[in-house]
Design an enzyme around this catalytic site. Sequence first.
Site, PDB file in Angstrom:
ATOM      1  CB  ILE A  30      36.930  42.692  38.002  1.00 60.53           C
ATOM      2  CG1 ILE A  30      36.743  42.377  36.537  1.00 60.53           C
ATOM      3  CG2 ILE A  30      38.161  41.979  38.550  1.00 60.53           C
ATOM      4  CD1 ILE A  30      37.819  42.978  35.632  1.00 60.53           C
ATOM      5  CG  ASN A  86      42.329  42.504  52.249  1.00 61.67           C
ATOM      6  OD1 ASN A  86      42.037  41.991  53.323  1.00 61.67           O
ATOM      7  ND2 ASN A  86      41.756  42.152  51.116  1.00 61.67           N
ATOM      8  CB  VAL A  95      45.032  47.068  44.121  1.00 55.13           C
ATOM      9  CG1 VAL A  95      45.148  48.389  43.361  1.00 55.13           C
ATOM     10  CG2 VAL A  95      44.524  45.963  43.196  1.00 55.13           C
ATOM     11  CG  HIS A  99      41.218  48.428  47.797  1.00 55.37           C
ATOM     12  ND1 HIS A  99      42.584  48.505  47.648  1.00 55.37           N
ATOM     13  CD2 HIS A  99      40.931  47.107  47.933  1.00 55.37           C
ATOM     14  CE1 HIS A  99      43.099  47.284  47.691  1.00 55.37           C
ATOM     15  NE2 HIS A  99      42.114  46.410  47.876  1.00 55.37           N
TER      16      HIS A  99
HETATM   17  P1  5GP Z   1      42.794  43.414  47.547  1.00 54.31           P
HETATM   18  O1  5GP Z   1      43.149  41.972  47.505  1.00 54.31           O
HETATM   19  O2  5GP Z   1      43.934  44.314  47.103  1.00 54.31           O
HETATM   20  O3  5GP Z   1      42.223  43.830  48.869  1.00 54.31           O
HETATM   21  O4  5GP Z   1      41.610  43.600  46.534  1.00 54.31           O
HETATM   22  C1  5GP Z   1      41.755  44.030  45.218  1.00 54.31           C
HETATM   23  C2  5GP Z   1      40.444  43.772  44.519  1.00 54.31           C
HETATM   24  O5  5GP Z   1      40.472  44.456  43.288  1.00 54.31           O
HETATM   25  C3  5GP Z   1      40.177  42.305  44.214  1.00 54.31           C
HETATM   26  O6  5GP Z   1      38.974  41.890  44.856  1.00 54.31           O
HETATM   27  C4  5GP Z   1      40.074  42.260  42.691  1.00 54.31           C
HETATM   28  O7  5GP Z   1      39.077  41.374  42.224  1.00 54.31           O
HETATM   29  C5  5GP Z   1      39.756  43.705  42.348  1.00 54.31           C
HETATM   30  N1  5GP Z   1      40.216  44.120  41.031  1.00 54.31           N
HETATM   31  C6  5GP Z   1      41.469  43.932  40.519  1.00 54.31           C
HETATM   32  N2  5GP Z   1      41.559  44.463  39.285  1.00 54.31           N
HETATM   33  C7  5GP Z   1      40.335  44.989  39.016  1.00 54.31           C
HETATM   34  C8  5GP Z   1      39.801  45.689  37.880  1.00 54.31           C
HETATM   35  O8  5GP Z   1      40.467  45.915  36.865  1.00 54.31           O
HETATM   36  N3  5GP Z   1      38.511  46.085  37.963  1.00 54.31           N
HETATM   37  C9  5GP Z   1      37.740  45.862  39.070  1.00 54.31           C
HETATM   38  N4  5GP Z   1      36.481  46.301  39.042  1.00 54.31           N
HETATM   39  N5  5GP Z   1      38.209  45.206  40.155  1.00 54.31           N
HETATM   40  C10 5GP Z   1      39.491  44.779  40.120  1.00 54.31           C
END
Ligand code: 5GP
Length: 119
Positions: A30, A86, A95, A99
């Site tokens: 997003i 991460n 999150v 992922h």
């Molecule tokens: P992290 O920092 O946990 O490695 O990455 C989480 C990713 O999830 C971030 O790049 C963030 O932009 C993405 N993200 C968070 N919420 C949403 C969502 O509701 N939809 C989508 N498509 N991406 C999300």
Amino acid sequence: METIFSKIIEGTIPAKKVFENERILAFYDIEPAAPVHVLIIPKKPIPSMNEVTTEDLPLIGEIHAVAQQIAAELGIKESGYRLINNCGPDSGQAVPHLHYHLIGGAKLGALVGGSKSHA
Ligand code: 5GP
């Protein structure tokens, strides 16, 4: 654990999907960090890389195959890309559902080496 990604898997939160099978889902981030920024996740709710077990290794391997396929389909297989996981607070993992970020479509700055070695 219920997370934003489990809701995307269930379909209660929308996402722009680029790949899906019984085990894996991929969708556009997003807040893209580059022209191509796709998140590849297992449907199994593994909180982070720390909870990956030997039983999950075929799934992790399949995620790599899916990343390669998506990179080809989105035209960045030859130009290059990163596949980033991460894990934990210092990495900025936001999150708690495993992922992988597939990032490309532009020249990416150095993450390791050079002046950004701790960036
Ligand atoms: P992290 O920092 O946990 O490695 O990455 C989480 C990713 O999830 C971030 O790049 C963030 O932009 C993405 N993200 C968070 N919420 C949403 C969502 O509701 N939809 C989508 N498509 N991406 C999300």
